[in-house]
Design an enzyme around this catalytic site. Sequence first.
Site, PDB file in Angstrom:
ATOM      1  N   ASP A  17      -2.896 -10.445  -8.395  1.00  0.00           N
ATOM      2  CA  ASP A  17      -1.944  -9.194  -8.251  1.00  0.00           C
ATOM      3  C   ASP A  17      -1.143  -9.575  -9.473  1.00  0.00           C
ATOM      4  OD1 ASP A  17      -0.053  -7.425  -7.084  1.00  0.00           O
ATOM      5  OD2 ASP A  17       1.024  -8.914  -6.375  1.00  0.00           O
ATOM      6  N   LEU A  18      -0.136  -8.697  -9.763  1.00  0.00           N
ATOM      7  CA  LEU A  18       0.675  -8.919 -10.810  1.00  0.00           C
ATOM      8  C   LEU A  18       2.182  -9.432 -10.366  1.00  0.00           C
ATOM      9  CD1 LEU A  18       1.602  -8.935 -13.908  1.00  0.00           C
ATOM     10  CD2 LEU A  18       2.225  -6.789 -13.712  1.00  0.00           C
ATOM     11  N   ASP A  19       2.978  -8.320  -9.859  1.00  0.00           N
ATOM     12  CA  ASP A  19       4.400  -8.786  -9.513  1.00  0.00           C
ATOM     13  C   ASP A  19       4.350  -9.778  -8.182  1.00  0.00           C
ATOM     14  OD1 ASP A  19       5.472  -6.918 -11.199  1.00  0.00           O
ATOM     15  OD2 ASP A  19       4.535  -5.305  -9.720  1.00  0.00           O
ATOM     16  N   THR A  25       8.574 -10.844 -11.376  1.00  0.00           N
ATOM     17  CA  THR A  25       9.230  -9.479 -11.329  1.00  0.00           C
ATOM     18  C   THR A  25       9.572  -8.831 -10.068  1.00  0.00           C
ATOM     19  OG1 THR A  25       6.927  -8.882 -11.529  1.00  0.00           O
ATOM     20  CG2 THR A  25       8.425  -8.860 -13.566  1.00  0.00           C
ATOM     21  N   LYS A  53       6.508  -4.454  -1.202  1.00  0.00           N
ATOM     22  CA  LYS A  53       5.609  -5.191  -2.109  1.00  0.00           C
ATOM     23  C   LYS A  53       4.222  -4.870  -2.114  1.00  0.00           C
ATOM     24  CE  LYS A  53       8.679  -9.420  -2.046  1.00  0.00           C
ATOM     25  NZ  LYS A  53       8.623 -10.753  -2.127  1.00  0.00           N
ATOM     26  N   SER A 122      -3.326  -4.528  -9.441  1.00  0.00           N
ATOM     27  CA  SER A 122      -1.987  -4.171  -9.410  1.00  0.00           C
ATOM     28  C   SER A 122      -1.376  -2.808  -8.987  1.00  0.00           C
ATOM     29  CB  SER A 122      -1.087  -4.744 -10.495  1.00  0.00           C
ATOM     30  OG  SER A 122       0.214  -4.205 -10.570  1.00  0.00           O
ATOM     31  N   ALA A 123      -0.693  -2.584  -8.157  1.00  0.00           N
ATOM     32  CA  ALA A 123      -0.210  -1.347  -8.204  1.00  0.00           C
ATOM     33  C   ALA A 123       0.574  -0.616  -8.872  1.00  0.00           C
ATOM     34  CB  ALA A 123       0.461  -1.116  -6.498  1.00  0.00           C
ATOM     35  N   LYS A 153      -2.457   0.006  -2.108  1.00  0.00           N
ATOM     36  CA  LYS A 153      -2.638  -0.897  -1.107  1.00  0.00           C
ATOM     37  C   LYS A 153      -1.982  -0.488   0.255  1.00  0.00           C
ATOM     38  CE  LYS A 153      -2.548  -4.376  -4.905  1.00  0.00           C
ATOM     39  NZ  LYS A 153      -1.853  -5.355  -5.545  1.00  0.00           N
ATOM     40  N   GLU A 177      -2.566 -12.810  -3.901  1.00  0.00           N
ATOM     41  CA  GLU A 177      -1.615 -11.817  -3.555  1.00  0.00           C
ATOM     42  C   GLU A 177      -0.399 -12.125  -2.783  1.00  0.00           C
ATOM     43  OE1 GLU A 177      -0.517  -9.162  -3.173  1.00  0.00           O
ATOM     44  OE2 GLU A 177      -2.013  -7.542  -4.118  1.00  0.00           O
ATOM     45  N   ASP A 178       0.696 -11.666  -2.897  1.00  0.00           N
ATOM     46  CA  ASP A 178       2.160 -12.115  -2.583  1.00  0.00           C
ATOM     47  C   ASP A 178       2.634 -11.029  -1.361  1.00  0.00           C
ATOM     48  OD1 ASP A 178       2.852 -10.103  -4.252  1.00  0.00           O
ATOM     49  OD2 ASP A 178       4.842 -10.977  -4.267  1.00  0.00           O
TER      50      ASP A 178
HETATM   51  C1  BG6 Z   1       3.722  -3.460  -6.988  1.00  0.00           C
HETATM   52  C2  BG6 Z   1       4.978  -4.093  -6.626  1.00  0.00           C
HETATM   53  O1  BG6 Z   1       3.057  -4.512  -7.725  1.00  0.00           O
HETATM   54  O2  BG6 Z   1       3.628  -2.568  -7.763  1.00  0.00           O
HETATM   55  C3  BG6 Z   1       5.861  -2.963  -5.834  1.00  0.00           C
HETATM   56  O3  BG6 Z   1       4.913  -5.030  -5.602  1.00  0.00           O
HETATM   57  C4  BG6 Z   1       5.949  -1.716  -6.898  1.00  0.00           C
HETATM   58  O4  BG6 Z   1       7.264  -3.420  -5.629  1.00  0.00           O
HETATM   59  C5  BG6 Z   1       4.704  -1.363  -7.222  1.00  0.00           C
HETATM   60  O5  BG6 Z   1       6.785  -0.735  -6.106  1.00  0.00           O
HETATM   61  C6  BG6 Z   1       4.580   0.000  -8.548  1.00  0.00           C
HETATM   62  O6  BG6 Z   1       5.203  -0.638  -9.540  1.00  0.00           O
HETATM   63  P1  BG6 Z   1       5.591   0.688 -10.772  1.00  0.00           P
HETATM   64  O7  BG6 Z   1       5.775  -0.369 -11.935  1.00  0.00           O
HETATM   65  O8  BG6 Z   1       4.376   1.348 -10.926  1.00  0.00           O
HETATM   66  O9  BG6 Z   1       6.760   1.327 -10.276  1.00  0.00           O
HETATM   67 MG    MG Z   2       2.758  -8.551  -5.593  1.00  0.00          MG
END
Ligand code: BG6
Ligand code: MG
Length: 225
Positions: A17-19, A25, A53, A122-123, A153, A177-178
């Site tokens: 996962d990224l964030d 971030t 998240k 990542s989402a 997710k 994943e977090d």
């Molecule tokens: C996820 C984050 O990785 O991405 C969420 O954990 C975030 O907090 C989601 O809402 C969507 O991100 P973005 O950058 O498309 O607004």
């Molecule tokens: Mg995350």
Amino acid sequence: MSSAINLNLDIKGMIFDLDGVIADTAHLHYKAWCKIAWQWKFNLSVDQNEKLKGVSRNNAMRKIANWAGKNLSEKELENFADQKNAFYLNYCESLSPEDTLPGVVSFIDQCRRTGMKLAVGSASKNAKIILQKLQIIDVFQIIVDGNMVEKSKPHPEVFLKAAELMKIKPSDCVVFEDSQSGIQAAINAGMMTIGIGSSDLGDCNAQIQSFEKYNLNKLISQINN
Ligand code: BG6
Ligand code: MG
């Protein structure tokens, strides 16, 4: 230049996962959401943020409006989500390689030296911009971001797509994943799961505080337990 590592592993692909896993971030998303919520005199709690998240921008927007008791049209929700994204991207302006989370770069480097396939799942629709700023984008063979999936997710789509593009069976993949929704998505995909951080992430194979002092040997012993 670091050398190749020979490991006899059942794991063939790693999906990060990224964030909150690669990039520091998660607190920037939270700060940007708080700014939206304050416009409605609503305080978004840390516990509520845990539930955001891993969730897509639009779904997160809907949840917050709901918690704040705001009855908004689709158009209004979209406008607030755009506003949140502008705040978020502004906070991300100054991101640099120093904003990777502790230990994650050396762990990824160790995985890379095994020849194992590496992906991001990542989402976030901003995933590629962030990976570029962190100067880590080239390490990953596959990047599946929020622009490439329809279902957020805990639906497994993002991880299944990453496995499919890596040409690896889901059961041979490990997901890092977090978020609660992300761990559930990986479980729904039939993958092994390592939770990152100290919050309650549900039923993962193992959970670590961070990648600091983490390595492949530890991962193997966790997966074999
Ligand atoms: C996820 C984050 O990785 O991405 C969420 O954990 C975030 O907090 C989601 O809402 C969507 O991100 P973005 O950058 O498309 O607004
Ligand atoms: Mg995350």
